[in-house]
Design an enzyme around this catalytic site. Structure first.
Site, PDB file in Angstrom:
ATOM      1  N   ASP A  40       0.839  -1.193   0.000  1.00  9.95           N
ATOM      2  CA  ASP A  40       0.000   0.000   0.000  1.00  9.95           C
ATOM      3  C   ASP A  40       0.878   1.248   0.000  1.00  9.95           C
ATOM      4  OD1 ASP A  40      -2.326  -1.499   0.109  1.00  9.95           O
ATOM      5  OD2 ASP A  40      -2.356  -1.528   2.298  1.00  9.95           O
ATOM      6  N   TYR A  68       6.397  -8.488   8.630  1.00  8.70           N
ATOM      7  CA  TYR A  68       6.053  -7.074   8.766  1.00  8.70           C
ATOM      8  C   TYR A  68       6.265  -6.604  10.202  1.00  8.70           C
ATOM      9  CZ  TYR A  68       3.336  -7.861   4.451  1.00  8.70           C
ATOM     10  OH  TYR A  68       2.935  -8.190   3.175  1.00  8.70           O
ATOM     11  N   ASP A  82      -6.769   1.564   7.722  1.00  5.43           N
ATOM     12  CA  ASP A  82      -5.443   2.120   7.990  1.00  5.43           C
ATOM     13  C   ASP A  82      -5.551   3.640   8.101  1.00  5.43           C
ATOM     14  OD1 ASP A  82      -5.484   3.173   5.386  1.00  5.43           O
ATOM     15  OD2 ASP A  82      -4.130   1.664   4.568  1.00  5.43           O
ATOM     16  N   ARG A 180      -3.772  -4.988   7.746  1.00  9.02           N
ATOM     17  CA  ARG A 180      -4.871  -4.066   8.065  1.00  9.02           C
ATOM     18  C   ARG A 180      -6.060  -4.815   8.662  1.00  9.02           C
ATOM     19  NH1 ARG A 180      -6.774  -1.336   2.956  1.00  9.02           N
ATOM     20  NH2 ARG A 180      -5.599  -2.910   1.805  1.00  9.02           N
TER      21      ARG A 180
END
Length: 295
Positions: A40, A68, A82, A180
């Site tokens: 993203d 992550y 988000d 997310r």
């Protein structure tokens, strides 16, 4: 720059993955550039770029497990799950305990069914989900099975003067996992809402931030070698087998090799160390899925 290879880019915030591809196309002076797994615009970190023949490896890169570092904010929900989306709801977090947060995240580990974020690139009836949401539609995306191999809570913070909780996590998960959605679902479990405020991809398969370069660094190094040459990229991404001269000849002409008992796809190299193909074994034969040796 290498004419064929993978480049591990440390993507900056504010750019799409396609923006990065466009920059690399200019540096590499070729249109044959692709990426191995979308990040993203808000997210930073490891984005694997394939150049020329190495674009054929991206199918396998996309399917690799990923890691992550992320921050979840509890107490606020957003339309995108988000920080890029508008806040759609708030709730007090005063009654939320650290133990409840840890339990809520523990419930999202292992093999789980996860509903992807509505604002995502998944196609619903031929149209991207995010486009439908931006046009005011209510989108329902079916759950899909993903695996969260590891989900560690690094810190739980309660910023002074704000009725929210920030949770720093470290995650290793299968391809197709939405971090997310982990934030959204934790907020839903706790009844206070949640969204992601920071996301940094730290690894794709065996390729980590240690091997990554920023776009500025890549531009400064060009036209020198700035990525992983095709053979090195294959070595880092797959199990390996070295072919004999005769096997090299057979494989170059599209023929199968005798099976070597190696699970999954693997890379075959010629005696000089150049990568020939990615093969998979079936019924006692190793057959090429993609041929990488130049014609």
């Amino acid at each position: 720059m290498n004419t064929d290879g993978l480049i591990v880019v440390d993507k900056p915030a504010g750019m799409t993955s396609h923006d990065v591809v466009a920059r690399i196309r200019r540096l590499a002076k070729t249109r044959r550039v692709g990426h191995g797994g979308t990040l993203d615009p808000m997210a930073t970190g490891v984005l694997i770029i394939g150049v020329n023949r190495a674009t054929r490896l991206l199918t396998y890169v996309i399917g690799s497990e990923k890691s992550y570092a992320a921050t979840i904010r509890l107490g606020e929900s957003t339309v995108t799950d988000d920080a890029e989306g508008d806040v759609t709801g708030t709730a007090s977090t005063s009654a939320v305990t650290d133990d409840a947060i840890r339990a809520g995240l523990a419930a999202q580990t292992g093999e789980i069914d996860q509903v992807p974020s509505a604002v995502s690139a998944i196609k619903i009836n031929g149209q991207r989900a995010y486009k439908r949401v931006r046009e005011g539609e209510s989108v329902e995306i079916p759950a899909r099975r993903i695996t969260v191999h590891r989900l560690d809570v690094l810190d739980i913070r309660r910023p002074e003067g704000h009725d929210v909780i920030d949770v720093d996590i470290d995650v290793t998960c299968s391809s197709g996992t939405y971090i997310r959605a982990i934030a959204r679902d934790l907020g839903a479990t706790l009844g206070v809402g949640g969204h992601l405020t920071a996301l940094r991809r730290t690894a794709v398969g065996g390729m980590t931030l240690d091997a990554a370069a920023t776009l500025t660094e890549l531009e400064e190094r060009a036209p020198d070698v700035i990525g992983l040459p095709l053979a090195e990229a294959a070595r880092r991404s797959f199990p390996q087998r070295t072919a004999t001269e005769e096997e090299t000849r057979i494989l170059r002409h599209g023929g199968p090799l005798a099976a070597a008992g190696i699970d999954g796809p693997y890379a075959v190299f010629d005696p000089s160390g150049e990568v020939l193909a990615i093969v998979r074994e079936r019924a006692g034969r190793a057959r090429a899925e993609i041929v990488l040796a130049p014609a």
